[in-house]
Design an enzyme around this catalytic site. Structure first.
Site, PDB file in Angstrom:
ATOM      1  N   HIS A 256       1.046   9.560   4.226  1.00  0.00           N
ATOM      2  CA  HIS A 256       0.552   9.653   3.460  1.00  0.00           C
ATOM      3  C   HIS A 256      -0.556   8.621   3.236  1.00  0.00           C
ATOM      4  CE1 HIS A 256      -1.022  11.441  -0.817  1.00  0.00           C
ATOM      5  NE2 HIS A 256      -0.867   9.705  -1.338  1.00  0.00           N
ATOM      6  N   GLU A 257      -0.071   7.467   3.420  1.00  0.00           N
ATOM      7  CA  GLU A 257      -1.006   5.975   3.168  1.00  0.00           C
ATOM      8  C   GLU A 257      -1.916   6.053   4.130  1.00  0.00           C
ATOM      9  OE1 GLU A 257      -1.573   4.942   0.209  1.00  0.00           O
ATOM     10  OE2 GLU A 257       0.293   6.153  -0.883  1.00  0.00           O
TER      11      GLU A 257
END
Length: 492
Positions: A256-257
């Protein structure tokens, strides 16, 4: 173009100072000694005062007026659009209010972390009330007689209106609830078992970040309570977290990051330290993290490849096949934590927060009553009671730092990701074959070419429309979720 050149030189200095402020925030989350919180609050306030002075410098208005008479290309006109918008908004907020907010939110984040650790909302409620009061004062100044919540939302998704988002979310809600009810009545997915070494998780996290395209020469991965991405250009940092019994927390937080960070790393280098040199909105930003985490990272093809990597990293981890892993990482399950929610219920978490923060801003909900309102709404929406504050209204950092208007951009990002995924699959017909080899290069290349490289050149909605070939709508997201989860839970 003397005026434009002078304006851009000044703007680059301001953007550089903003990057330094971001680095202070990164350090506060990752490495700062706990005892340094009060001093960091003063540092943040001092830097915010300098930034506010830069952003309201009277020369900006003169430069803008003169530069708008010069002949500029599309990039130059976009730079002026962003600078004027920021200048006019910043001018509306008194300098002492901007400084007070920076000091308070630097302090309140520490209070939130302590209250969360102790499951004690009452310890955080007074400082939350102060944050809400100051943000309302700021919001009223920004709204200039208009809707205060829309003014707050505009900080994160320029041009968006709460009524439009409410219509979109209202259209999503029935389908999400139907999918959830069908899936929760289905068979339970296989579960992992064993203890998962934190260092082994971090090694796999770094491997996955590189597979996604994250440039470690211009970034780094650290651990934080609440994973986030920070920075732009040649210094973009991400954090993740590990759990002894759940490696997927680390795996998907990292993916995600990485999606966020790769967006920042992929923006045209010519835009560095200018208004165009960062993601155009939080909704678009979230679309990049969500498509990497979900449409790519949780696909049947990619999890088939991931299964082998996890066997290499952890040995026997309780799941005996790639299909079982796919079922596990896409299972719908009861839970309280937004960041651990499945793709279907995640949006229900956001819809709840959207309604609660609008009530806070409207004055219909007092900050001290937030815990009770949260618990009542959660019980109504999810069907079971919140056991403690850390699993309820204290789980997210956002409100402690005054990020009102931020939450809805998460679901908007999911909507954008649904649109982009549909367009990506048309552009790359053999995408699943590539994902099955752990090869995200063509997928990320398409995103880089159609979304990421442009930075702030286009408005958010214009950018997604150009990339997809159609106006963004919730329909592709619901189509994707329905097809995926009805396949996983055929009884529904």
């Amino acid at each position: 173009m003397a005026a434009f050149d002078d304006l851009m030189a000044f703007q680059r200095q301001t953007e550089a100072l903003a990057q330094i402020a971001g680095r202070l925030s990164w350090d506060r989350e990752t490495m700062m000694p706990r005892g340094a919180a009060a001093q960091r609050s003063e540092e943040a306030g001092a830097l915010q005062a300098v930034l506010h002075a830069c952003r309201t410098d009277s020369r900006i208005g003169d430069w803008l007026d003169a530069a708008e008479q010069e002949t500029l290309d599309q990039v130059g006109e976009a730079q002026l659009r962003h600078i004027r918008r920021s200048y006019e908004r910043t001018q509306r907020v008194p300098g002492d209010l901007a400084t007070a907010l920076a000091r308070l939110t630097a302090l309140s984040q520490g209070r939130w972390a302590e209250a969360r650790e102790n499951d004690d909302f009452s310890a955080f409620a007074p400082v939350l009330a102060e944050v809400v009061a100051l943000r309302l004062e700021e919001g009223a100044a920004l709204a200039d007689g208009g809707d205060v919540y829309d003014a707050m939302l505009d900080d994160y998704e320029p041009g968006a209106k709460a009524t439009d988002l409410e219509s979109m979310f209202t259209a999503l809600r029935p389908g999400l609830i139907a999918l959830r009810e069908a899936a929760l009545n289905g068979a339970a997915a296989p579960k992992v078992s064993g203890q998962f070494d934190a260092q082994a998780q971090m090694r796999l996290a770094r491997q996955l970040a590189k597979v996604c395209g994250y440039d470690m020469a211009r970034g780094r991965i650290d651990k934080a309570v609440h994973p986030f991405s920070s920075g732009s250009g040649d210094d973009v940092r991400i954090t993740t977290r590990t759990s002894d019994h759940d490696p997927f927390n680390c795996i998907y937080a990292t993916m995600h990051e990485s999606g966020h960070a790769i967006y920042e790393q992929s923006i045209d280098a010519a835009y560095a330290l200018t208004p165009l040199g960062k993601g155009v909105s939080m909704g678009v930003h979230e679309s990049q993290s969500r498509i990497v985490e979900n449409q790519l990272g949780r696909s049947r093809a990619f999890t088939g490849w991931l299964y082998g990597q996890m066997k290499d990293a952890f040995g026997d981890f309780g799941i005996d096949s790639a299909d079982a892993l796919y079922a596990n990482v896409n299972s719908l399950h009861r839970g309280f934590i937004r960041t651990e929610a499945d793709e279907v219920q995640y949006n229900l978490h956001i819809l709840m927060r959207f309604d609660l923060e609008r009530a806070l801003v409207a004055g219909d909900l007092a900050p001290g009553d937030l815990e009770g309102a949260w618990n009542d709404r959660f019980l109504r929406d999810f069907g079971y009671a919140v056991p403690r504050a850390s699993q309820g209204c204290l789980q997210d950092v956002h409100w402690s730092v005054g990020l009102f208007g931020y939450f809805p951009t998460y679901s908007l990002g999911n909507v954008y990701a649904g649109c982009l995924s549909e367009a990506l699959r048309k552009a790359v017909p053999d995408l699943d074959t590539q994902l099955g080899r752990g090869d995200l290069s063509q997928a990320m290349g398409w995103l880089r070419e159609n979304v990421q490289q442009h930075g702030g050149l286009y408005t958010p909605r214009e950018l997604i429309t150009r990339a997809c070939g159609f106006e963004p709508t919730e329909a592709p997201l619901m189509n994707y979720l329905t097809e995926k989860f009805r396949d996983l839970y055929p009884a529904g």
